[in-house]
Design a protein around this motif. Structure first.
Motif, mmCIF file in Angstrom:
data_model
loop_
_atom_site.group_PDB
_atom_site.id
_atom_site.type_symbol
_atom_site.label_atom_id
_atom_site.label_comp_id
_atom_site.label_asym_id
_atom_site.label_seq_id
_atom_site.Cartn_x
_atom_site.Cartn_y
_atom_site.Cartn_z
ATOM 1 N N GLY A 39 0.852 -1.138 0.113
ATOM 2 C CA GLY A 39 -0.102 -0.174 -0.200
ATOM 3 C C GLY A 39 0.798 0.971 0.003
ATOM 4 O O GLY A 39 2.035 1.216 0.488
ATOM 5 N N ASN A 40 0.325 2.396 -0.553
ATOM 6 C CA ASN A 40 1.205 3.605 -0.526
ATOM 7 C C ASN A 40 0.485 4.935 -0.124
ATOM 8 O O ASN A 40 -0.925 4.707 0.646
ATOM 9 C CB ASN A 40 1.485 3.834 -1.995
ATOM 10 C CG ASN A 40 0.522 4.122 -2.857
ATOM 11 O OD1 ASN A 40 -0.723 4.494 -2.516
ATOM 12 N ND2 ASN A 40 0.712 4.995 -4.108
ATOM 13 N N ARG A 41 0.977 5.875 -0.132
ATOM 14 C CA ARG A 41 0.341 7.366 0.448
ATOM 15 C C ARG A 41 -0.902 7.686 -0.097
ATOM 16 O O ARG A 41 -1.580 8.563 0.549
ATOM 17 C CB ARG A 41 1.646 8.164 0.652
ATOM 18 C CG ARG A 41 1.256 9.446 1.423
ATOM 19 C CD ARG A 41 2.368 10.365 1.433
ATOM 20 N NE ARG A 41 3.746 9.728 1.944
ATOM 21 C CZ ARG A 41 4.873 10.217 1.922
ATOM 22 N NH1 ARG A 41 4.821 11.573 1.376
ATOM 23 N NH2 ARG A 41 5.988 9.749 2.471
ATOM 24 N N HIS A 42 -1.172 7.319 -1.402
ATOM 25 C CA HIS A 42 -1.992 7.737 -2.080
ATOM 26 C C HIS A 42 -3.244 6.655 -2.143
ATOM 27 O O HIS A 42 -4.187 6.968 -2.971
ATOM 28 C CB HIS A 42 -1.665 8.225 -3.460
ATOM 29 C CG HIS A 42 -0.714 9.061 -3.476
ATOM 30 N ND1 HIS A 42 -0.995 10.457 -3.182
ATOM 31 C CD2 HIS A 42 0.578 9.021 -3.832
ATOM 32 C CE1 HIS A 42 0.525 11.226 -3.163
ATOM 33 N NE2 HIS A 42 1.356 10.330 -3.655
ATOM 34 N N SER A 94 -6.770 7.901 0.666
ATOM 35 C CA SER A 94 -6.102 8.128 1.931
ATOM 36 C C SER A 94 -4.807 7.032 2.225
ATOM 37 O O SER A 94 -4.858 6.024 1.702
ATOM 38 C CB SER A 94 -7.054 7.791 3.186
ATOM 39 O OG SER A 94 -8.309 8.674 3.069
ATOM 40 N N SER A 95 -3.867 7.664 2.762
ATOM 41 C CA SER A 95 -2.533 6.825 2.958
ATOM 42 C C SER A 95 -3.131 5.418 3.679
ATOM 43 O O SER A 95 -3.787 5.298 4.558
ATOM 44 C CB SER A 95 -1.649 7.552 3.772
ATOM 45 O OG SER A 95 -0.455 6.956 4.035
ATOM 46 N N CYS A 109 -6.639 2.772 6.912
ATOM 47 C CA CYS A 109 -6.071 3.688 6.256
ATOM 48 C C CYS A 109 -6.324 5.025 7.114
ATOM 49 O O CYS A 109 -6.891 5.026 8.135
ATOM 50 C CB CYS A 109 -7.160 3.989 5.029
ATOM 51 S SG CYS A 109 -6.922 2.899 3.451
ATOM 52 N N CYS A 110 -5.668 6.081 6.754
ATOM 53 C CA CYS A 110 -5.681 7.514 7.468
ATOM 54 C C CYS A 110 -7.111 8.027 7.676
ATOM 55 O O CYS A 110 -7.258 8.934 8.396
ATOM 56 C CB CYS A 110 -4.770 8.323 6.942
ATOM 57 S SG CYS A 110 -3.094 7.923 7.282
ATOM 58 N N ASP A 111 -8.117 7.549 6.802
ATOM 59 C CA ASP A 111 -9.372 8.128 6.787
ATOM 60 C C ASP A 111 -10.286 7.349 8.188
ATOM 61 O O ASP A 111 -11.371 7.662 8.134
ATOM 62 C CB ASP A 111 -10.284 8.100 5.472
ATOM 63 C CG ASP A 111 -10.276 6.791 5.236
ATOM 64 O OD1 ASP A 111 -9.668 5.877 5.698
ATOM 65 O OD2 ASP A 111 -10.881 6.443 4.333
ATOM 66 N N LEU A 153 -15.615 -0.381 7.723
ATOM 67 C CA LEU A 153 -15.932 0.075 9.383
ATOM 68 C C LEU A 153 -15.328 1.365 9.461
ATOM 69 O O LEU A 153 -14.167 1.566 9.480
ATOM 70 C CB LEU A 153 -15.664 -0.885 10.220
ATOM 71 C CG LEU A 153 -15.879 -0.641 11.564
ATOM 72 C CD1 LEU A 153 -17.688 -0.497 11.786
ATOM 73 C CD2 LEU A 153 -15.481 -1.498 12.491
ATOM 74 N N ARG A 154 -16.230 2.145 9.607
ATOM 75 C CA ARG A 154 -15.553 3.901 9.617
ATOM 76 C C ARG A 154 -15.607 4.229 11.150
ATOM 77 O O ARG A 154 -16.716 4.123 11.747
ATOM 78 C CB ARG A 154 -16.301 4.729 8.968
ATOM 79 C CG ARG A 154 -15.707 6.244 9.201
ATOM 80 C CD ARG A 154 -16.406 7.093 8.097
ATOM 81 N NE ARG A 154 -16.007 6.745 6.964
ATOM 82 C CZ ARG A 154 -16.565 7.522 5.700
ATOM 83 N NH1 ARG A 154 -17.656 8.248 5.920
ATOM 84 N NH2 ARG A 154 -16.110 7.081 4.646
#
Length: 1089
Positions: free
Chosen positions: A92-95, A116-117, A134-136, A155-156
């Motif tokens: 996985g990457n930053r984008h 999100s990263s 992810c960062c979200d 799941l958020r």
């Protein structure tokens, strides 16, 4: 694939007539222009005759735009995970992109909609499902069992941010650590939170008064699944008892830890720390202190040396009982940092493997999937910032595997198979149906060749152009670009025997393919390109001009290395062309370049002018400013735009111009003629007169004046002629500069209505002009190597509305003419110096060729030699063309088309020569300068571009090619692989019950634990699941309606039954009453009634 039905014919008049007749009358846009041009009587007196038939076979159904495959190293990677059973790697990457790598050729990329990263990736081993955090603050569940990756659920989290996740092998429960120090338990089946959670204030020591920070580590004891090790940001650790819901043991150290790894027996674990140490803890530490603290790379007795942080450690015990500690970092560091490395400690043996880039993460692959048993290390996958390295742990010296992907190379290969070997190929038998070669240029001056025929992009070879040059320290100019050797342009001949490369410092290099190694010098030509319009002070109220003479000083910041150079087999450098600085001002970058092996010529241009070089004789044939190419036909009045002036000498009475010694219209001065005669009498070769191999091209940094020729080619006479013929008040025709933007060699008709076929160079400019240079070539053989090549501008000028991007010639069979075989259906006529035919030929009738031109504003088609505009198509308002290519749809004999990449990120396609629209679709949502600069098209409708410095995206507009690609993509998940058996418990341990009892997670985390707060997290189903829910909801609604109808019917039946029963009772009562009345009157007389 499309096909073209055609016959050979000498002209294309009849072709256009038959296209008009073959297309329905409703398609006016594609045929109306044929009628006006090729009617029964040509306006210029050329008779019109029907000679053949041709039908354009391209239809819009053949086209569909789709991105096919992505090659290269993931851009800015952040996380990696490996499935040890399926042997599939996820990065996985930053984008928000995730790259799935299986065996070579199996490569799939998918994206998170949020972009999100990616924080962490986790495989659900051997299930074909991947979890990403992810960062979200969202956790995603992906299904990778099919070729198209599918999002199942997500799941958020609303009130807390995700920091790490962990799930035990073959478990449906996952632990989630957050930034507030809490740990939540998640059900992977329902993708919802359990009521079981671990609060930070219960996990820390009661004596601790500060918040421990976010959760950075989660792992279960490999021997006791009821014990969960929780690591916090501040460095404290807690061994949590899941069954009793309390902290069983706590560990604290004065340095911040970065990672944790368990011993397979579960009695101890090791921590890597920020001070470069490895700290080992017993499960029940003595006096709360670690059992061992070591600095693997610190010298004994050196207490001052600063060590880099150890970012990650893995502890594994082999089957022979030897411990392996594998970690990243920990070397001594200074102000510049420490060397990135991977260290393998095998007993007392320490092996340090230095890495080229920073180590982001590494994954240890062993011969066992389970961490609760001893296992032998087999490979180490190291994720670097710009590379992926695999280390063979079973080979002596720990060599690297040969990377089969299109990534950077490593040395010292292992002979074993690349460890990432998952997936299964689903391609058809029969091998590769076509071959694709991709050539890439890089900022370090290297040129790389890749085989892109299959789904895997294989590296072939690399050229290093920077080895040919060295910086020129003799001069006042000592400032170069940041990447002076960066490659800015690449042209490869059709037979792949010549390669032409342009660089950032306006250097051009010609390579020729050689099968054997060689040694030799590399010829060098220093060729200035000057856009020289004399500083004419135009006074509108007066009829006079003032001239200011200037002198030019040349300096080349690069120079070719002198002496004999080794030339390995492959592409070998033969010629370099340097563009010197003029009066300390750098030249504009090379904007276009081309070469023609049949002619033996190459040409390139920039924002100032044009250069034509004979690479067979290694001479410069022409170096001219763009304004001078017009001759007396220049339609513009030009503002001065020349390099800064140097102090003029009092005796300098001549007009200094760019050196055009080989140009036929420039005559030498008398002094130069005398000097040449004297040189020939003395027998001194020209090479000893401080000049390069090109006649008239200077090697010294001093100006060399030339006598102005008495022709209309000079800028001064152009200006004078324009002043006589044009209105002085016409300010809209005054331009400041004009560059060369497109070049095309071909055999064509340079002059209007002139049927003499000549070798030509078509020149497209930034102002939309198309100029033609006529080339007179000597006969092939020895004469070609000795006789001069004569180039001269023709009087032809085609004017379009915007900068020219691409040009191409089509012969009378509508085949592209850039192939080495001669054009078909064209009648050649004799030309001076090129030999005469044995028998006289009749004068050809009708147009013989088609010239297709793409500009920034649209596409135009001209018929030659009449030079009549036959078709045009303009782009929408606000949309400009960025990159264009005229290519064949399926080979040299197939239908030609033109593809354009536009400023809005779309792809447009038109058939040739009718310009019928074939496709208009969006390729990228946001166009970037990198994509615009690197996008290229190839035969068959395929294309590539750089998405970032590390990755190449392939795409296609060919529907059949896309279908074929999907059939050969393969599958990453294999259904027939079974999960390895779990290690069995020892007989004595199972008999006497000495080991820990297995944890019943379902009872602990299930419904009995309650439900988590609905405001903490929200489950979002995937698109497919939502569709299923919608369909099930619709079915439920129909069932409810049917049930309600049945109930209503039953109710009505009950009412009918009640009425029937009531009527029956009433009838019975009536019958009884009637019977009683009969008995009452039965024995009475008539008089008793």
């Amino acid at each position: 694939m499309s096909s073209l039905k055609m016959k050979k014919f000498p002209t294309i008049k009849g072709v256009f007539e038959n296209i008009r007749g073959s297309v329905s009358s409703g398609e006016k846009s594609a045929t109306s222009w044929f009628t006006s041009l090729f009617s029964s009587s040509h306006p210029d007196g050329i008779p019109a005759r029907l000679e053949s038939e041709i039908i354009e076979a391209l239809v819009p159904d053949y086209f569909r735009l789709e991105k096919t495959s992505l090659h290269g190293f993931p851009f800015k990677p952040t996380a990696a995970a490996f499935d040890p059973v399926q042997k599939v790697l996820a990065i996985g990457n930053r984008h928000g992109s995730v790259r799935l790598l299986g065996r070579p050729g199996l490569d799939i990329t998918f994206h998170h909609d949020s972009r999100s990263s990616v924080i962490q990736l986790l495989w659900l081993v051997n299930t074909g499902q991947l979890i990403s955090a992810c960062c979200d603050d969202t956790i995603y569940l992906w299904d990778v069992r099919k070729s198209e990756i599918e999002l199942l659920q997500s799941l958020r989290f609303n009130r807390e941010s995700i920091t790490c996740i962990y799930s035990a092998l073959r478990s449906k429960w996952m632990y989630v650590g957050t930034d507030k120090g809490n740990v939540h338990v998640m059900n992977l089946d329902s993708f919802s939170l359990s009521g079981y959670s671990i609060s930070w204030n219960k996990a820390i020591d009661m004596m601790q008064k500060t918040h421990p920070g976010c959760v950075t580590h989660l792992s279960e004891n490999p021997a006791d699944s009821s014990k969960l090790l929780i690591g916090f940001e501040t460095g404290s650790l807690c061994l949590w008892d899941l069954s009793n819901k309390k902290g069983d043991q706590r560990y604290s150290y004065n340095k911040k830890f970065t990672s944790v790894s368990w011993h397979w027996e579960g009695r101890q674990f090791v921590c890597s720390c920020s001070d470069g140490s490895l700290v080992t803890w017993q499960l029940r530490p003595t006096a709360g202190k670690p059992s061992a603290v070591i600095f693997p790379h610190k010298k004994k007795g050196d207490e001052v040396e600063d060590m880099a942080s150890i970012d990650k450690v893995e502890w594994v015990v082999s089957r022979d009982g030897e411990s392996y500690f594998i970690f990243s970092g920990g070397l001594p560091q200074d102000v510049t940092g420490a060397q990135p490395s991977i260290t393998v400690m095998q007993g007392k043996n320490v092996t340090v493997l230095e890495m080229e880039f920073c180590v982001l993460d590494f994954l240890l692959i062993t011969d066992s999937v389970y961490r609760s048993e001893i296992s032998n290390p087999e490979s180490i996958l190291v994720l670097l910032t710009n590379d992926l390295v695999a280390i063979d742990c079973r080979a002596t010296g720990l060599p690297s595997y040969e990377n089969p992907y299109a990534m950077d190379f490593q040395a010292g290969w292992s002979g074993r198979e690349w460890p990432v070997s998952g997936g299964v190929e689903t391609g058809k038998d029969g091998g590769i149906s076509h071959f694709e070669l991709v050539v890439t240029g890089h900022a370090d001056g290297s040129v790389r060749f890749w085989d892109a025929s299959s789904n895997c992009m294989q590296a072939l070879c690399r050229l290093r152009t920077q080895k040919l040059f060295e910086k020129n320290k003799n001069g006042k100019v000592d400032v170069l670009e940041e990447d002076p050797y960066a490659i800015t342009g690449i042209v490869l001949s059709q037979d792949c025997k010549q390669l032409l490369v342009a660089g950032q410092t306006a250097q051009v290099i010609l390579f020729k393919f050689g099968k054997k190694d060689g040694v030799g010098e590399v010829a060098c030509l220093e060729i200035p390109i000057i856009y020289e319009v004399k500083r004419i002070l135009l006074v509108f109220m007066q009829k006079s001009f003032n001239y200011k003479h200037s002198a030019f000083l040349y300096f080349s910041p690069l120079k070719v290395r002198a002496g004999q150079l080794k030339k390995p087999a492959g592409y070998q450098p033969e010629l370099t062309c340097l563009t010197p600085w003029v009066n300390t001002e750098p030249p504009s970058p090379i904007s276009c370049l081309t070469l023609n092996p049949v002619f033996g010529l190459l040409a390139y241009g920039n924002g100032s002018g044009l250069v034509i070089v004979d690479f067979i004789q290694q001479k410069c044939l022409l170096n001219m400013g763009t304004a001078d190419l017009y001759g007396s036909n220049d339609p513009y009045q030009r503002m001065p735009r020349s390099p800064r002036l140097l102090p003029a000498s009092p005796s300098d009475d001549v007009i200094v111009k760019v050196d055009l010694s080989n140009y036929s219209q420039v005559t030498k001065s008398k002094d130069e003629e005398k000097k040449d005669e004297k040189t020939e009498e003395n027998g001194t070769p020209k090479e000893n007169l401080n000049v390069t191999l090109s006649t008239g091209v200077k090697a010294k940094n001093r100006p060399r004046p030339l006598q102005k020729a008495g022709t209309g080619s000079s800028a001064e006479e152009n200006s004078l002629s324009k002043s006589r013929s044009s209105s002085v008040g016409s300010m809209d025709q005054i331009v400041e500069g004009e560059g060369v933007t497109a070049l095309h060699f071909g055999t064509s008709f340079p002059n209007r209505l002139d049927f003499e076929l000549s070798s030509c160079l078509f020149i497209g400019t930034s102002l939309g002009s198309i100029l033609i240079i006529v080339i007179q070539l000597p006969e092939t053989g020895e004469l070609r190597e000795s006789d001069p090549v004569i180039v001269s501008p023709s009087c032809s000028l085609l004017k379009l509305r915007s900068a020219v991007l691409e040009m191409g010639l089509l012969d009378s069979s509508f085949s592209l003419m850039d192939r080495p075989d001669p054009p078909q259906g064209i009648r050649h006529t004799s030309r001076a110096g090129q030999g005469a035919p044995a028998t006289p030929q009749a004068t050809p009738q009708g147009d013989q060729q088609v010239l297709a031109v793409c500009t920034e504003k649209g596409v135009s088609v001209f018929a030659l030699p009449s030079q009549r505009l036959t078709a045009s198509s303009m782009f929408s308002e606000g949309v400009t063309g960025i990159r264009s290519s005229i290519l064949s749809w399926g080979g040299a004999k197939m239908s030609p088309l033109i593809l354009i990449f536009t400023s809005d990120g779309g792809i447009k396609g038109f058939s040739l020569p009718s310009l019928r629209p074939m496709i208009e679709s969006n390729l990228v949502s946001v166009n970037s300068p990198r994509i615009s600069r690197t996008l290229r098209f190839s035969t068959g409708g395929n294309g590539v571009y750089f998405t970032n410095p590390n990755q190449i995206q392939k795409f296609s507009v060919n529907a059949e090619s896309i279908k074929s690609h999907r059939e050969t993509c393969g599958k990453l998940f294999q259904d027939n692989i079974e999960m390895p058996e779990a290690p069995k418990q020892g007989f004595l341990k199972g008999l006497f019950g000495g080991g820990p009892k297995p944890l019943d997670r379902e009872e602990l985390f299930g419904e009995s634990s309650g439900k988590a707060s609905s405001s903490l997290a929200k489950t979002i189903p995937g698109a497919k699941l939502m569709d299923l829910q919608g369909n099930s909801g619709g079915a439920t609604s129909e069932v409810a309606k049917a049930k309600q109808a049945i109930c209503e019917r039953g109710q009505k039946l009950n009412e009918i039954e009640d009425r029937t029963e009531m009527m029956s009772n009433e009838a019975k009562i009536f019958a009884d009453n009637s019977h009683n009345m009969m008995l009452h009157f039965k024995n009475k007389k008539w008089y008793q009634l």
